[in-house]
Design an enzyme around this catalytic site. Structure first.
Site, PDB file in Angstrom:
ATOM      1  N   TYR A 112      -1.551  -7.827 -11.260  1.00  0.00           N
ATOM      2  CA  TYR A 112      -0.601  -7.801 -10.142  1.00  0.00           C
ATOM      3  C   TYR A 112       0.696  -8.533 -10.483  1.00  0.00           C
ATOM      4  O   TYR A 112       1.777  -7.949 -10.468  1.00  0.00           O
ATOM      5  CB  TYR A 112      -1.225  -8.483  -8.907  1.00  0.00           C
ATOM      6  CG  TYR A 112      -2.260  -7.667  -8.180  1.00  0.00           C
ATOM      7  CD1 TYR A 112      -3.558  -7.564  -8.684  1.00  0.00           C
ATOM      8  CD2 TYR A 112      -1.974  -7.014  -6.994  1.00  0.00           C
ATOM      9  CE1 TYR A 112      -4.530  -6.835  -8.016  1.00  0.00           C
ATOM     10  CE2 TYR A 112      -2.943  -6.281  -6.316  1.00  0.00           C
ATOM     11  CZ  TYR A 112      -4.212  -6.187  -6.824  1.00  0.00           C
ATOM     12  OH  TYR A 112      -5.160  -5.455  -6.168  1.00  0.00           O
ATOM     13  N   GLU A 154       0.836  -1.219   0.000  1.00  0.00           N
ATOM     14  CA  GLU A 154       0.000   0.000   0.000  1.00  0.00           C
ATOM     15  C   GLU A 154       0.864   1.260   0.000  1.00  0.00           C
ATOM     16  O   GLU A 154       0.533   2.250  -0.653  1.00  0.00           O
ATOM     17  CB  GLU A 154      -0.977  -0.003   1.179  1.00  0.00           C
ATOM     18  CG  GLU A 154      -1.877  -1.247   1.287  1.00  0.00           C
ATOM     19  CD  GLU A 154      -2.543  -1.676  -0.010  1.00  0.00           C
ATOM     20  OE1 GLU A 154      -2.724  -0.835  -0.909  1.00  0.00           O
ATOM     21  OE2 GLU A 154      -2.857  -2.888  -0.136  1.00  0.00           O
TER      22      GLU A 154
HETATM   23  N1  BES Z   1      -5.744  -1.311  -4.630  1.00  0.00           N
HETATM   24  C1  BES Z   1      -5.866  -2.574  -3.986  1.00  0.00           C
HETATM   25  C2  BES Z   1      -7.167  -2.730  -3.273  1.00  0.00           C
HETATM   26  C3  BES Z   1      -8.300  -3.232  -4.119  1.00  0.00           C
HETATM   27  C4  BES Z   1      -8.336  -4.533  -4.528  1.00  0.00           C
HETATM   28  C5  BES Z   1      -9.352  -2.401  -4.454  1.00  0.00           C
HETATM   29  C6  BES Z   1      -9.397  -4.987  -5.291  1.00  0.00           C
HETATM   30  C7  BES Z   1     -10.396  -2.838  -5.226  1.00  0.00           C
HETATM   31  C8  BES Z   1     -10.427  -4.145  -5.646  1.00  0.00           C
HETATM   32  C9  BES Z   1      -4.772  -2.784  -2.963  1.00  0.00           C
HETATM   33  O1  BES Z   1      -3.619  -2.077  -3.194  1.00  0.00           O
HETATM   34  C10 BES Z   1      -4.422  -4.237  -2.954  1.00  0.00           C
HETATM   35  O2  BES Z   1      -3.988  -4.723  -3.944  1.00  0.00           O
HETATM   36  N2  BES Z   1      -4.624  -4.913  -1.833  1.00  0.00           N
HETATM   37  C11 BES Z   1      -4.372  -6.331  -1.690  1.00  0.00           C
HETATM   38  C12 BES Z   1      -3.165  -6.602  -0.844  1.00  0.00           C
HETATM   39  C13 BES Z   1      -1.856  -6.599  -1.564  1.00  0.00           C
HETATM   40  C14 BES Z   1      -0.742  -6.953  -0.582  1.00  0.00           C
HETATM   41  C15 BES Z   1      -1.819  -7.501  -2.758  1.00  0.00           C
HETATM   42  C16 BES Z   1      -5.552  -6.961  -0.978  1.00  0.00           C
HETATM   43  O3  BES Z   1      -6.422  -6.242  -0.511  1.00  0.00           O
HETATM   44  O4  BES Z   1      -5.582  -8.183  -0.867  1.00  0.00           O
HETATM   45 ZN    ZN Z   2      -2.497  -2.694  -4.795  1.00  0.00          ZN
END
Ligand code: BES
Ligand code: ZN
Length: 601
Positions: free
Chosen positions: A391, A306
């Site tokens: 990702y 984050e």
């Molecule tokens: N920007 C995302 C949050 C998000 C995810 C918003 C899906 C809307 C839909 C955040 O940065 C994120 O990717 N969070 C991950 C954790 C990360 C360590 C991969 C999560 O929430 O699992």
């Molecule tokens: Zn993210």
């Protein structure tokens, strides 16, 4: 100016508008006609009604008409600023038909170009972005709690605005709530301010609307350094401060690589267990799940992630949800670089190897069109784009580019990229052009194939195959009932171990594992989730005893999805899942509830 007004008047009279170049299919906004530059919110937080009520005042640029995104908002009235009278006039508006995903366009004719527009409105108690918790659902049990989750297109469920990441706004807010509660936003949160029930905020940097965020509750602040800290309920705040005590080092590490942190303050709001995702990169104030509070910092990769969005995503943002990999792929890559700096190459490689494993698993089920970084989301919910592809495939592309040109050149390139596009929203092709121009040495990588084709190209810079050699050997030993050492195993090692065991690991083996390693009693939510999956599959009672309390408190979709899916594999399990969900549902976030309902239908 008068000439411009006349020209625009002619356009309107002739019924022809300037050409439209709508690049974001998930927003009704027509920024060529009118673009929102600044928003001032004035809202009451009505816990009793589960509503936000008040107004949004928008500074608009352009001739008009102004088209906003809304979903489920009750629009009460619209006012237009009259610069001659220096007063607000009544305005008109048309709320179009509502689409289940996109919501309804709100069209407002302007009476002057570059006009101020004020919309009085209320949110729906079912607004997707908002989770309202009653006191019993909080840690302290005494006060209610509210938080928002606006990515990707849910800001429109609590603010009438142009809800496209290609539109950047500054914002201010005045928020009224009970005087016992504290409100925090993705803006300047003056620390430990007196609880008066009325709070003002200022976000002077241009951000895409999905980054506007608020949390209201019985929150306390603990500083971690002069520019980092945590907000949480009193029962959680100490624990969170301990777990996240490396935050300042993380900021320093990424600054050394990619340039200064541009947002002044970096705080973390630790939400309730029902927080629907792992973390959300709201600027100046990351929102995070308490399920990462493992007690040993083993899950703080989430904070690294984050935090990294402060560069990739918040400073340089994807212009449309098609370009999501520019946010998440870059961030997954940067997260890994932070982990490498703080915790060493081995841990970073292990985390990445686990992520690549998850990517491969998911790719098996994904249609070819969803294995493409520049994913086509025509006619679809942008939510469908949030797979491991942006990702992990995105991060793999960057790793591959790094290997091709060498770390030094690559890091210099990224530093330049963040500086060049700071506070802008860009598309994939803008990035590709910049790459070709500024890093011609990267030609050896077929970037077009990476970005526009499905699957994983040959020659990807995969993690070294041997990173988990010791664990993989232990899996074999366990299968042969031979002894092996687990000394010094990390959370990542344990996850690899459990996931590597045969699918049909049954009762006796489960008992053997539990007696030796006490999985049923673990305080690590990632390990527990994996253990519960295996317990469901094996019908292992001591593990199952934790399933129901877990599903009744935790609302993180990443954990609910595998557990409900596992339950739903048998008829009896599905019945049990429905029964638990019936009781858990009210405590889940609207998004999580919808996801589980869909799994069990
Ligand atoms: N920007 C995302 C949050 C998000 C995810 C918003 C899906 C809307 C839909 C955040 O940065 C994120 O990717 N969070 C991950 C954790 C990360 C360590 C991969 C999560 O929430 O699992
Ligand atoms: Zn993210």
């Amino acid at each position: 100016m008068r000439v411009l007004v006349v020209i625009i008047g002619l356009f309107t009279l002739a019924g022809c508008r300037p050409p439209l170049t709508r690049t974001d299919i998930h927003s009704y906004a027509q920024p060529e006609l009118a673009r929102v530059r600044h928003i001032e919110l004035d809202l009451d937080v009505l816990f009793g009604q589960r509503q936000l009520a008040g107004s949004a005042t928008l500074s608009v640029e352009g001739p008009g008409p102004l088209t906003l995104d809304t979903r489920g908002l009750a629009i009460e009235r619209v006012e237009l600023w009259n610069a001659t009278r220096r007063a607000w006039d009544a305005g008109t508006f048309t709320l179009g038909a509502s689409d289940p995903v996109l919501g309804a366009p709100l069209e407002i004719p302007l009476t002057a170009p570059d006009q101020g527009v004020r919309v009085y409105y209320r949110t729906s108690p079912q607004a997707t972005a908002l989770q309202w918790l009653d006191p019993p659902q909080t840690a302290g049990k005494k006060w209610p709690l509210l938080f928002t989750q606006s990515e990707s297109i849910y800001a429109r469920t609590w603010i009438p605005l142009q809800d496209s990441p290609g539109i950047r706004v500054t914002y201010k807010a005045r928020i009224r709530t009970a005087r016992e509660l504290t409100a925090v936003m993705s803006a300047d949160n003056s620390k430990n301010r007196p609880r008066t029930g009325e709070y003002v905020f200022d976000m002077p940097q241009r951000i895409p609307p999905y980054l506007i965020a608020i949390a209201v509750g019985d929150l306390e602040y603990r500083a971690l350094s002069n520019r980092t800290g945590v907000y949480a309920e009193p029962a959680t705040v100490e624990l969170a401060a301990k777990e996240f005590s490396d935050t300042e080092r993380m900021v320093g590490a990424i600054e050394a690589m990619y340039g200064p942190y541009r947002w002044q303050q970096y705080d973390i709001f630790v939400g309730p267990p029902s927080f629907p995702i792992g973390g959300m990169e709201n600027p100046r104030l990351t929102f995070a799940t308490p399920t990462v509070l493992a007690g040993d910092k083993s899950l703080v990769g989430l904070i690294a992630h984050e935090l990294a969005h402060s560069w990739s995503g918040n400073l340089v943002s994807n212009a449309t949800w098609r370009d999501l990999w520019l946010n998440e792929g870059f961030t997954t890559y940067l997260e890994n670089r932070i982990q490498e700096k703080l915790y060493g190459r081995e841990r970073a490689e292990k985390e990445f190897a686990i992520e690549v494993g998850e990517l491969r698993e998911e790719m098996k089920r994904l249609a070819p069109r969803d294995q493409i970084l520049w994913v086509n989301l025509d006619g679809r919910d942008p939510e469908e784009g949030f797979t491991q592809v942006p990702y992990v495939k995105g991060a793999l592309l960057l790793r591959t580019l790094e290997r091709e040109v060498g770390r030094e050149k690559w890091d210099a390139f990224l530093r330049e990229y963040f500086a060049r596009f700071a506070f802008e929203s860009i598309t994939t092709s803008t990035f590709l052009d910049f790459l070709r121009l500024r890093l011609p040495e990267s030609v050896g990588v077929d970037v077009s194939q990476w970005v526009y084709a499905s699957g994983l190209p040959d020659g990807a810079a995969l993690p070294a195959p041997g990173v988990f050699a010791a664990i993989d050997a232990a899996i074999v030993s366990f299968g042969q009932s031979k002894t092996f050492s687990t000394e010094g195993w990390s959370t990542q090692d344990w996850l690899r171990f459990l996931r590597g065991l045969p699918e049909d690991t049954a009762g006796p083996a489960m008992t053997r594992l539990d007696e030796a390693y006490k999985f049923s009693a673990t305080g690590n939510s990632e390990i527990l989730t994996q253990w519960l999956r295996m317990s469901i599959r094996a019908g292992y009672e001591p593990g199952l005893a934790r399933l129901e309390p877990f599903l009744l408190s935790v609302g993180r979709q990443k954990m609910l999805r595998p557990l409900y899916t596992e339950l739903a594999r048998t008829e009896a399990g599905k019945a049990k899942a429905r029964e638990i969900f019936g009781r858990a549902r009210a405590g889940y976030h609207p998004l999580a509830a919808a996801m589980v309902a869909n799994l069990l239908k």
